[in-house]
Design an enzyme around this catalytic site. Structure first.
Site, mmCIF file in Angstrom:
data_model
loop_
_atom_site.group_PDB
_atom_site.id
_atom_site.type_symbol
_atom_site.label_atom_id
_atom_site.label_comp_id
_atom_site.label_asym_id
_atom_site.label_seq_id
_atom_site.Cartn_x
_atom_site.Cartn_y
_atom_site.Cartn_z
ATOM 1 N N GLU A 267 0.838 -1.185 0.000
ATOM 2 C CA GLU A 267 0.000 0.000 0.000
ATOM 3 C C GLU A 267 0.881 1.247 0.000
ATOM 4 O O GLU A 267 2.068 1.164 0.323
ATOM 5 C CB GLU A 267 -0.923 -0.003 1.229
ATOM 6 C CG GLU A 267 -1.890 -1.170 1.247
ATOM 7 C CD GLU A 267 -2.798 -1.186 2.471
ATOM 8 O OE1 GLU A 267 -2.770 -0.197 3.237
ATOM 9 O OE2 GLU A 267 -3.526 -2.176 2.643
ATOM 10 N N ASN A 269 1.284 3.570 2.020
ATOM 11 C CA ASN A 269 1.923 3.826 3.316
ATOM 12 C C ASN A 269 2.258 2.545 4.061
ATOM 13 O O ASN A 269 2.506 2.572 5.265
ATOM 14 C CB ASN A 269 1.011 4.700 4.181
ATOM 15 C CG ASN A 269 0.831 6.080 3.601
ATOM 16 O OD1 ASN A 269 1.801 6.739 3.230
ATOM 17 N ND2 ASN A 269 -0.423 6.522 3.486
ATOM 18 N N SER A 272 7.123 -2.474 2.809
ATOM 19 C CA SER A 272 7.708 -3.656 3.426
ATOM 20 C C SER A 272 7.082 -3.969 4.780
ATOM 21 O O SER A 272 7.170 -5.095 5.265
ATOM 22 C CB SER A 272 9.221 -3.452 3.595
ATOM 23 O OG SER A 272 9.856 -3.362 2.337
ATOM 24 N N THR A 298 1.430 -5.911 -9.744
ATOM 25 C CA THR A 298 1.901 -6.266 -11.079
ATOM 26 C C THR A 298 0.888 -7.134 -11.806
ATOM 27 O O THR A 298 0.323 -8.052 -11.235
ATOM 28 C CB THR A 298 3.250 -6.998 -10.980
ATOM 29 O OG1 THR A 298 4.186 -6.151 -10.314
ATOM 30 C CG2 THR A 298 3.791 -7.349 -12.353
ATOM 31 N N ARG A 400 10.626 -15.310 -2.957
ATOM 32 C CA ARG A 400 11.985 -14.793 -2.793
ATOM 33 C C ARG A 400 13.026 -15.667 -3.485
ATOM 34 O O ARG A 400 13.951 -15.143 -4.106
ATOM 35 C CB ARG A 400 12.298 -14.633 -1.302
ATOM 36 C CG ARG A 400 11.624 -13.397 -0.724
ATOM 37 C CD ARG A 400 11.700 -13.291 0.779
ATOM 38 N NE ARG A 400 11.003 -12.082 1.205
ATOM 39 C CZ ARG A 400 10.550 -11.868 2.423
ATOM 40 N NH1 ARG A 400 10.723 -12.788 3.370
ATOM 41 N NH2 ARG A 400 9.932 -10.746 2.729
ATOM 42 N N ARG A 425 34.567 -6.660 -30.277
ATOM 43 C CA ARG A 425 34.952 -5.250 -30.297
ATOM 44 C C ARG A 425 36.478 -5.100 -30.295
ATOM 45 O O ARG A 425 37.169 -5.724 -29.478
ATOM 46 C CB ARG A 425 34.368 -4.553 -29.073
ATOM 47 C CG ARG A 425 34.864 -3.152 -28.811
ATOM 48 C CD ARG A 425 34.385 -2.172 -29.831
ATOM 49 N NE ARG A 425 34.602 -0.797 -29.374
ATOM 50 C CZ ARG A 425 34.752 0.229 -30.190
ATOM 51 N NH1 ARG A 425 34.704 0.051 -31.502
ATOM 52 N NH2 ARG A 425 34.941 1.442 -29.711
ATOM 53 N N GLY A 496 30.343 3.271 -24.695
ATOM 54 C CA GLY A 496 29.238 4.156 -25.058
ATOM 55 C C GLY A 496 28.047 3.411 -25.606
ATOM 56 O O GLY A 496 26.896 3.823 -25.405
ATOM 57 N N GLU A 519 9.542 -7.925 -3.540
ATOM 58 C CA GLU A 519 9.591 -9.184 -2.782
ATOM 59 C C GLU A 519 10.394 -9.016 -1.492
ATOM 60 O O GLU A 519 11.072 -9.929 -1.039
ATOM 61 C CB GLU A 519 10.206 -10.314 -3.624
ATOM 62 C CG GLU A 519 9.581 -10.529 -4.971
ATOM 63 C CD GLU A 519 8.117 -10.927 -4.894
ATOM 64 O OE1 GLU A 519 7.674 -11.364 -3.829
ATOM 65 O OE2 GLU A 519 7.427 -10.787 -5.903
ATOM 66 N N ALA A 521 12.045 -5.316 0.314
ATOM 67 C CA ALA A 521 13.114 -4.357 0.053
ATOM 68 C C ALA A 521 14.385 -4.806 0.763
ATOM 69 O O ALA A 521 14.352 -5.347 1.871
ATOM 70 C CB ALA A 521 12.702 -2.964 0.529
#
Length: 543
Positions: A267, A269, A272, A298, A400, A425, A496, A519, A521
């Site tokens: 939510e 507020n 975790s 999600t 997790r 490269r 780059g 999942e 913090a």
């Protein structure tokens, strides 16, 4: 081998000393003090990271001894030596904060000759040459059984053939999983990979789930590996707390991809701090009315059922007042607008959602979702009132380890891209891989990936035996942070071009950044899950 074994022993002893020192600081009257833990958060975070690394060095050592290859042994030495060096520095320069004497690093520092040899430039160059000369398993053998190797090949082919060709378009255009891909994933058994066969699922073991997640995430985090997470979390909760009727109704439909899940726990507020949930479920005739806002849901638009945690107890009832519900809504399918939805029930209840713009992790969208007197029938409550927190945590444990596997997949994708780039490269007339620093980066990336991979495989076995809850948090903590570093190094090796959108490596870096946030913090997971559990065990064990 003896040098590595000595190093692992020294790491173990150093971590134990940190644990003992920190436990003494948070021990108040024979119990772990939350206030004291709060005051020692930085040290607790360091302790948790050290615990994760200790398990990782054990895991990569087991792997190297089991596989027996020259490359594998070398990569294990590189990883273990890196942990010795880092841990010694933590103690030497942070002894006071950790509650230990600086001499606690003495055994680690005594290994300096072995560490220097393992991390010497010429040794890293040798390992990098072995890596870049390989056609497959470039970071070392996976060490899987023949059955699990076949599963890996199956999911790898699907990832390469069906997911990877869509990944860049979905990321660049903030797209959503196309319906044909969802159907193919369902046919492959992905949605039922955590559900037993008796309920129509394809569960073999947790290792198979990790392998599938890793390979699909290698192709795309948002449109591949992450499709497993929500069914994983939802099905675990239903298996643990659902009635026989609920299991028979929901699990086969989830496994077949007929019911797609979104998890509605976080939510605005209460992130975790799951026990701080404020969305309410009030009893009404025949069921419950849901009110409040959830965020970071999600796949909420495309999904047709929320696994929702709501408060049924008093506002101050904490975790004891939370209950889990299966909240249904129509799936929103639109080729032109998949960033918002709204549904009104015949009785007037409304659920409305809007996608949150994100820098990466695209393919399913994460939504803020508001419920207004939204009706849920009584039979959609999972478990008894007040059991929601425990049931949700049951789902999160599987989530997790699955997230750790996602991190490994993203790291592997970035690593393969980097290996290809440094071979092709040319700089000052020579291939980039001919220079010492790129070689060192390649070897260290390979070692880091294997450490997380092999620890996730080990934890999968523990979960099959009914354990592994804390270890799942450890591997999530380790792999998700390391994914940021590995994808950064891969991007850096591209120079780059790594910062351009011409190469997919920029997507890997953006995707990796989310892994330490969801999942659990990183900071909350380290301090209030891993460190708190480990410290409590030490304090209560000594009482």
């Amino acid at each position: 081998m003896s040098g590595r074994a000595d190093a692992i022993g020294a790491i173990d002893e150093a971590v134990e000393r940190i644990g003992a020192g920190l436990a003494a600081r948070v021990n108040v009257g024979g119990r772990l003090s939350r206030e004291a833990l709060d005051q020692n958060q930085p040290a607790a975070f360091t302790f948790a990271r050290s615990l994760a690394e200790r398990e990782a060095v054990r895991g990569i050592d087991r792997w190297a001894r089991r596989v027996g290859g020259v490359l594998e042994a070398g990569l294990a030495d590189v990883y273990v030596a890196g942990v010795v060096r880092e841990l010694a520095q933590r103690i030497r320069f942070g002894a006071s904060a950790l509650g230990v004497e600086s001499t606690a690093a003495a055994d680690l520092e005594a290994l300096s000759s072995w560490v220097d040899a393992a991390l010497a430039s010429d040794r890293l160059s040798e390992l990098a040459a072995m890596v870049t000369d390989r056609g497959s398993d470039i970071g070392g053998a996976y060490g899987l059984s023949s059955d699990h190797a076949e599963y890996r090949e199956l999911f790898a082919r699907f990832a390469d053939d069906r997911v990877a060709p869509l990944a860049e378009h979905i990321h660049r255009h903030d797209g959503i999983l196309p319906e044909p891909l969802i159907a193919e994933l369902a046919e492959l058994g992905v949605f039922g990979i955590s559900i037993p066969s008796e309920f129509g699922g394809a569960f073999v073991d947790h290792l198979t789930m990790c392998i599938a997640t890793e390979e699909l995430s290698r192709a795309s985090l948002g449109a591949g590996g992450s499709v497993i997470t929500r069914p994983e979390i939802g099905s675990k909760a239903i298996l643990k707390g659902g009635t026989p009727e609920q299991k028979s109704k929901w699990l086969p439909a989830i496994a077949a991809g007929e019911r797609l899940i979104s998890v509605a726990v976080t939510e605005p507020n209460a992130g975790s701090d799951v026990a701080g949930v404020r969305v309410t479920a009030k009893p009404t005739e025949g069921g419950w009315l849901i009110n409040g806002e959830k965020t970071w849901c999600t796949f909420a638009g495309r999904a047709d059922v929320f696994v929702l945690l709501a408060r049924t107890g008093a506002p101050d009832s904490g975790a004891r007042g939370l209950t889990l519900f299966l909240v249904e809504k129509p799936a929103h399918i639109s080729e032109t607008d998949h960033h918002s939805f709204r549904h009104q029930q015949p009785g007037g209840g409304v659920v409305e959602g809007h996608a949150i713009p994100t820098i990466g992790y695209r393919g399913m969208h994460s939504f803020s979702v508001t419920f207004e007197d939204y009706f849920v029938p009584a039979e959609n409550r999972v478990g008894a009132e007040g059991q929601g927190f425990a049931l949700q945590m049951e789902g999160f444990a599987g989530g997790r380890i699955q997230t750790a596997a996602r991190a490994v997949g993203v790291m592997e994708a970035a690593f393969r891209a980097a290996c290809t780039y440094v071979r092709d490269r040319k700089v000052f007339g020579e291939p980039l891989v001919s220079y010492a620093l790129p070689k060192a980066k390649i070897a260290q990336m390979a070692a880091t990936i294997q450490a997380s991979r092999q620890l996730s495989y080990h934890v999968a076995g523990l979960m099959d035996d009914g354990g592994g809850g804390l270890e799942a948090s450890l591997v999530k903590l380790l792999a998700c942070r390391d994914a940021e570093q590995v994808t950064r190094e891969a991007m850096q090796l591209h120079g780059g071009m790594g910062y351009s959108e011409e190469y997919a490596v920029s997507r890997y870096w953006l995707d990796a950044r989310v892994l330490s946030i969801f999942e659990g913090a990183e900071e909350i997971l380290a301090v209030y899950v891993v460190a708190r559990a480990a410290l409590r065990e030490r304090i209560e064990g000594a009482a």
